[in-house]
Design an enzyme around this catalytic site. Structure first.
Site, PDB file in Angstrom:
ATOM      1  N   VAL A 226       0.847  -1.193   0.000  1.00 61.16           N
ATOM      2  CA  VAL A 226       0.000   0.000   0.000  1.00 61.16           C
ATOM      3  C   VAL A 226       0.880   1.241   0.000  1.00 61.16           C
ATOM      4  O   VAL A 226       1.806   1.364   0.807  1.00 61.16           O
ATOM      5  CB  VAL A 226      -0.946   0.019   1.217  1.00 61.16           C
TER       6      VAL A 226
ATOM      7  N   ASP B 106     -13.431 -11.662   8.333  1.00 59.62           N
ATOM      8  CA  ASP B 106     -12.120 -11.399   8.940  1.00 59.62           C
ATOM      9  C   ASP B 106     -12.204 -10.180   9.855  1.00 59.62           C
ATOM     10  O   ASP B 106     -11.317  -9.332   9.865  1.00 59.62           O
ATOM     11  CB  ASP B 106     -11.065 -11.185   7.859  1.00 59.62           C
TER      12      ASP B 106
END
Length: 223
Positions: free
Chosen positions: A24, A136
């Site tokens: 990222v 998640d």
């Protein structure tokens, strides 16, 4: 990769984070000047093959399908022609995730935990209303975004292994991501049915994981 451009549109500013699947970067849109976060699948992950591209596409589509300020916004997707790496452009967030806050200060005051969890609940509810089970939910996927003026807005992150209802954008369901016997998610937060690899998960599994994260915020440890 600093000073390079992704897909001719996003000027890379700096590295924000890197994991086994993606990297990222903070970047700037060359047309508007907007500050964004760009997630790229790393070359090593692409070479390993498997379901990584399907998961990446799922994350973008699932996040984009949820209309809530408490879910990170996906602004654009594409494939960089130079590297052939799929990328996803998200709103840029300043702050830290709940896991980082717990690691830094330990157990949090109940009033703060309630504020954080109430906002995360709104994002999770919107996901469930859209037919999406996150699968998640954990402290690291609840981001405490700091806005101008000091306001905190909680954002639910990472729909990479989300289970979506059987509709036109759920093609990744056919790539083995939710087959019976597979266990996806973070073990400390899994519901019993998810730990058994059940393919019939619903929103209650997320609520179980949410409870584990709330316990961790209140005590500083997972059960």
């Amino acid at each position: 990769m600093q000073d390079q451009t992704i897909d001719g549109k996003y000027q890379v500013v700096r590295l924000l984070g890197q994991g086994g699947m993606g990297t990222v970067y903070e970047a700037r849109h060359l047309g508007t000047g907007r500050r964004v976060a760009v997630k790229l699948i790393v070359a090593e992950a692409l070479l390993r093959g498997g379901d990584i591209v399907a998961r990446f596409q799922r994350e973008a589509r699932a996040s984009g399908a949820i209309d809530s300020q408490h879910v990170v916004q996906v602004l654009d997707t594409g494939v960089d022609p130079g590297t052939q790496s799929p990328y996803m452009v998200m709103e840029f967030l300043s702050g830290e995730d709940l896991q980082q806050l717990i690691n830094r200060v330990g157990a949090l005051p109940p009033e703060l935990v309630l504020r954080i969890m109430a906002q995360a609940c709104v994002g999770l509810q919107r996901a469930h209303e859209a037919g999406i089970v996150h699968r998640d939910i954990k402290s690291a996927n609840m981001f405490l975004s700091q806005r101008e003026g000091g306001e905190m807005v909680v954002k639910v992150l990472d729909f990479g292994i989300a289970k979506v209802r059987a509709d036109q954008f759920a093609v990744a369901e056919n790539h083995g991501l939710t087959k019976t016997g597979s266990m996806l998610g973070s073990p400390l937060y899994l519901s019993p049915e998810q730990a058994k690899g059940s393919k019939d998960l619903d929103s209650r599994s997320d609520i179980w994981s949410f409870g584990i994260a709330m316990y961790e915020a209140l005590t500083g440890i997972t059960p």
